[in-house]
Write a protein that holds these residues in place. Structure first.
Motif, PDB file in Angstrom:
ATOM      1  N   UNK A  80     127.680  62.322  83.661  1.00  0.00           N
ATOM      2  CA  UNK A  80     126.770  62.797  84.698  1.00  0.00           C
ATOM      3  C   UNK A  80     127.554  63.508  85.789  1.00  0.00           C
ATOM      4  N   UNK A  81     126.938  63.650  86.953  1.00  0.00           N
ATOM      5  CA  UNK A  81     127.614  64.353  88.049  1.00  0.00           C
ATOM      6  C   UNK A  81     128.819  63.565  88.552  1.00  0.00           C
ATOM      7  N   UNK A  82     128.650  62.263  88.828  1.00  0.00           N
ATOM      8  CA  UNK A  82     129.752  61.435  89.334  1.00  0.00           C
ATOM      9  C   UNK A  82     130.064  60.257  88.420  1.00  0.00           C
ATOM     10  N   UNK A 109     129.180  51.742  82.519  1.00  0.00           N
ATOM     11  CA  UNK A 109     129.074  52.930  83.354  1.00  0.00           C
ATOM     12  C   UNK A 109     130.162  52.887  84.419  1.00  0.00           C
ATOM     13  N   UNK A 110     130.865  54.007  84.554  1.00  0.00           N
ATOM     14  CA  UNK A 110     131.921  54.160  85.551  1.00  0.00           C
ATOM     15  C   UNK A 110     131.577  55.298  86.478  1.00  0.00           C
ATOM     16  N   UNK A 111     132.051  55.217  87.716  1.00  0.00           N
ATOM     17  CA  UNK A 111     131.920  56.311  88.663  1.00  0.00           C
ATOM     18  C   UNK A 111     133.328  56.783  89.016  1.00  0.00           C
ATOM     19  N   UNK A 112     133.501  58.098  89.117  1.00  0.00           N
ATOM     20  CA  UNK A 112     134.779  58.681  89.524  1.00  0.00           C
ATOM     21  C   UNK A 112     134.925  58.501  91.035  1.00  0.00           C
ATOM     22  N   UNK A 113     136.153  58.211  91.470  1.00  0.00           N
ATOM     23  CA  UNK A 113     136.406  57.937  92.887  1.00  0.00           C
ATOM     24  C   UNK A 113     137.351  58.964  93.497  1.00  0.00           C
TER      25      UNK A 113
END
Length: 125
Positions: A80-82, A109-113
């Motif tokens: 996805x976007x982030x 699910x992971x989010x980029x930081x």
């Protein structure tokens, strides 16, 4: 893709301290191995730090035994976007590799930081 055509992200053998009262390996130990492997794949895809934000699906299929060699496979399933979804599969190798048993699978699910530990855009390439 068969196990012979793909490489595991992690291979590990659980130890005596990882056993629960039933003589099987703790589910939490398995979950941590899955999170480590998925984090490696997600950080490579994001080209930087990531954080686990959700476990969308997780299914324990069979127990892991002491002396099983565990292979953890992970691949980015969606971006996805982030954030990104990483599909994880864990296979136990028993009897000196003669037997393979799929023991669990999940979608993390992971989010980029960014440098301030805030969500940042994931390169869509």
């Amino acid at each position: 893709m068969t196990d012979l055509e793909r490489a595991p992200i992690l291979r590990v053998i659980p130890g005596p301290t990882d056993i629960n009262a039933n003589g099987h390996i703790f589910g939490g130990w398995v979950l941590s191995q899955m999170d480590i492997a998925a984090g490696i794949v997600a950080s490579r895809r994001a080209r930087g730090p990531v954080a686990t934000v959700a476990i969308e699906a997780m299914k324990f299929i069979a127990p892991i035994h002491l002396r099983d060699l565990i292979s953890v496979y992970a691949e980015v399933e969606r971006v996805g976007r982030t954030s990104m979804g990483v599909r994880i599969e864990v296979v136990a190798h028993r009897d000196l590799g003669a037997t393979e048993v799929k023991v669990t699978e999940g979608l993390f699910t992971f989010v980029a930081l960014d440098a301030n530990n805030r969500p940042r855009a994931v390169d869509q390439g």
